[in-house]
Design an enzyme around this catalytic site. Structure first.
Site, PDB file in Angstrom:
ATOM      1  N   PRO A 118      34.383  33.862  36.581  1.00 30.29           N
ATOM      2  CA  PRO A 118      33.415  33.602  37.655  1.00 30.29           C
ATOM      3  C   PRO A 118      33.916  34.215  38.960  1.00 30.29           C
ATOM      4  O   PRO A 118      35.091  34.102  39.305  1.00 30.29           O
ATOM      5  CB  PRO A 118      33.381  32.071  37.731  1.00 30.29           C
ATOM      6  CG  PRO A 118      33.864  31.602  36.399  1.00 30.29           C
ATOM      7  CD  PRO A 118      34.886  32.627  35.971  1.00 30.29           C
ATOM      8  N   GLU A 119      33.030  34.885  39.676  1.00 28.49           N
ATOM      9  CA  GLU A 119      33.375  35.489  40.946  1.00 28.49           C
ATOM     10  C   GLU A 119      32.792  34.656  42.081  1.00 28.49           C
ATOM     11  O   GLU A 119      32.189  33.616  41.855  1.00 28.49           O
ATOM     12  CB  GLU A 119      32.858  36.932  40.980  1.00 28.49           C
ATOM     13  CG  GLU A 119      33.413  37.819  39.884  1.00 28.49           C
ATOM     14  CD  GLU A 119      34.915  38.089  40.030  1.00 28.49           C
ATOM     15  OE1 GLU A 119      35.496  37.756  41.091  1.00 28.49           O
ATOM     16  OE2 GLU A 119      35.515  38.619  39.086  1.00 28.49           O
ATOM     17  N   HIS A 149      36.778  20.976  24.236  1.00 30.10           N
ATOM     18  CA  HIS A 149      37.201  21.644  25.465  1.00 30.10           C
ATOM     19  C   HIS A 149      36.668  20.978  26.729  1.00 30.10           C
ATOM     20  O   HIS A 149      36.796  21.560  27.822  1.00 30.10           O
ATOM     21  CB  HIS A 149      36.816  23.130  25.465  1.00 30.10           C
ATOM     22  CG  HIS A 149      37.266  23.884  24.257  1.00 30.10           C
ATOM     23  ND1 HIS A 149      38.594  23.930  23.867  1.00 30.10           N
ATOM     24  CD2 HIS A 149      36.569  24.608  23.337  1.00 30.10           C
ATOM     25  CE1 HIS A 149      38.693  24.667  22.758  1.00 30.10           C
ATOM     26  NE2 HIS A 149      37.500  25.069  22.418  1.00 30.10           N
ATOM     27  N   ARG A 182      39.436  28.300  27.368  1.00 30.29           N
ATOM     28  CA  ARG A 182      40.674  29.094  27.414  1.00 30.29           C
ATOM     29  C   ARG A 182      41.762  28.441  28.268  1.00 30.29           C
ATOM     30  O   ARG A 182      42.883  28.916  28.287  1.00 30.29           O
ATOM     31  CB  ARG A 182      40.356  30.509  27.915  1.00 30.29           C
ATOM     32  CG  ARG A 182      39.339  31.222  27.008  1.00 30.29           C
ATOM     33  CD  ARG A 182      39.018  32.614  27.487  1.00 30.29           C
ATOM     34  NE  ARG A 182      40.126  33.544  27.292  1.00 30.29           N
ATOM     35  CZ  ARG A 182      40.077  34.838  27.574  1.00 30.29           C
ATOM     36  NH1 ARG A 182      38.955  35.359  28.068  1.00 30.29           N
ATOM     37  NH2 ARG A 182      41.113  35.618  27.382  1.00 30.29           N
ATOM     38  N   ARG A 199      47.870  52.930  52.895  1.00 28.02           N
ATOM     39  CA  ARG A 199      47.724  52.412  51.530  1.00 28.02           C
ATOM     40  C   ARG A 199      47.272  53.526  50.597  1.00 28.02           C
ATOM     41  O   ARG A 199      46.269  54.212  50.844  1.00 28.02           O
ATOM     42  CB  ARG A 199      46.700  51.273  51.498  1.00 28.02           C
ATOM     43  CG  ARG A 199      47.075  50.083  52.363  1.00 28.02           C
ATOM     44  CD  ARG A 199      48.257  49.325  51.785  1.00 28.02           C
ATOM     45  NE  ARG A 199      47.894  48.684  50.542  1.00 28.02           N
ATOM     46  CZ  ARG A 199      47.369  47.467  50.465  1.00 28.02           C
ATOM     47  NH1 ARG A 199      47.144  46.767  51.577  1.00 28.02           N
ATOM     48  NH2 ARG A 199      47.082  46.935  49.306  1.00 28.02           N
TER      49      ARG A 199
END
Length: 300
Positions: free
Chosen positions: A27-28, A120, A139, A181
């Protein structure tokens, strides 16, 4: 500073709140924000009656004494910082925060106590109205931790960059921190120390909108191009939040409704398909073990 996002910037939820179909990708920020917005009206002001831990073995163990820490406390707010959720439990009355991260496969649902427990389902936080905040994580890469005090500080939060939708995230900031960078601009904006929440999907989409080649070294991008990129990131994330996040690989919101941002993707997942602007086939490369999509003509 912790973000307490404007409520009118997120999608509205229906009157019911059913268990989520559990996501299978990381999830973002938009997905976490829609989870926050779904949780807030359903748990705000409710008192925690108890905690049931079925499996402590997440990325870091759930505190064994979590029940004694939070039972009897009232939920005052749900805050998002990057991809972390913080549930404020009376922080102004010698309380603290439950720090939550969904990991790769975690999801949070609010259900009633009669809802059967599934495999789970590792944690239940039982509220005084007989509803339950239930955490599911096949997970077990997520985490549920406790932060004591009024202002949430934690090693997981200390190194995070600014919120992308805040005023602190602007072109001057990106230009200054990028000087020297050599990492690619895509990897640079995906680093949580640079800015939080610009995940793989949204990085590819934003770079396309800003017309910047994702392989360009971050230190070689001009201030003017960073101006375009900041605007693109803010616009892309705002649209994704309004659309409920990305439902790629069955991501759903906290109320069980699928997000649909990916239906409007300009480049992500569109390898070999014609660019929506110029018609050139979209290319896909690997960067940092992730797929990157771009138009070789529009992005220079």
């Amino acid at each position: 500073m912790l973000a307490r996002p404007c409520h009118n910037s997120v999608c509205q939820f229906g009157s019911t709140f059913s268990p989520a179909l559990y996501p299978q990708h990381m999830p973002e920020l938009p997905e976490v924000e829609t989870t926050r917005a779904g949780l807030l009206p359903r748990i705000l002001g409710k008192r925690i009656r108890g905690v049931e831990i079925r499996d402590r073995r997440l990325r870091w163990p759930i505190p064994a004494n979590l029940q004694s820490l939070v039972s009897g406390r009232v939920i005052c707010d749900v805050i998002r910082r990057g991809k972390y959720l913080l549930i404020d439990v009376e922080s102004r009355a010698n309380g603290g925060f439950i720090l939550w991260h969904l990991g790769m496969s975690g999801s949070i649902a609010v259900v009633d106590t009669a809802t059967s427990v599934q495999k789970h389902d590792h944690l239940d936080i039982v509220l005084d109205d007989e509803s339950v905040i239930r955490y599911h994580d096949p997970r077990r890469f997520g985490c549920v931790l406790w932060i004591l005090g009024e202002m949430p500080t934690h090693s997981l939060l200390d190194s995070l960059g600014p919120e992308p939708l805040s005023d602190a995230f602007d072109a001057q900031y990106l230009f200054e921190v990028s000087r020297g960078r050599t990492a690619s601009v895509k990897e640079f904006i995906m680093a949580s120390s640079t800015v939080v929440g610009v995940g793989n999907i949204y990085a590819s989409e934003s770079l396309f909108t800003a017309k910047i080649r994702p392989t360009t070294a971050a230190g070689r991008v001009s201030r003017e191009r960073y101006t375009s990129l900041v605007l693109a990131i803010k616009d892309t994330l705002a649209k994704a939040i309004a659309a409920g996040g990305s439902s790629l690989r069955n991501y759903v919101q906290a109320d069980g409704n699928s997000g649909y941002f990916q239906l409007d993707a300009l480049v992500y997942g569109r390898q070999s398909q014609p660019c929506r602007v110029c018609g050139t086939p979209i290319r896909s490369i690997r960067q940092g073990q992730r797929s990157t999509y771009y138009c070789p003509r529009c992005q220079t």
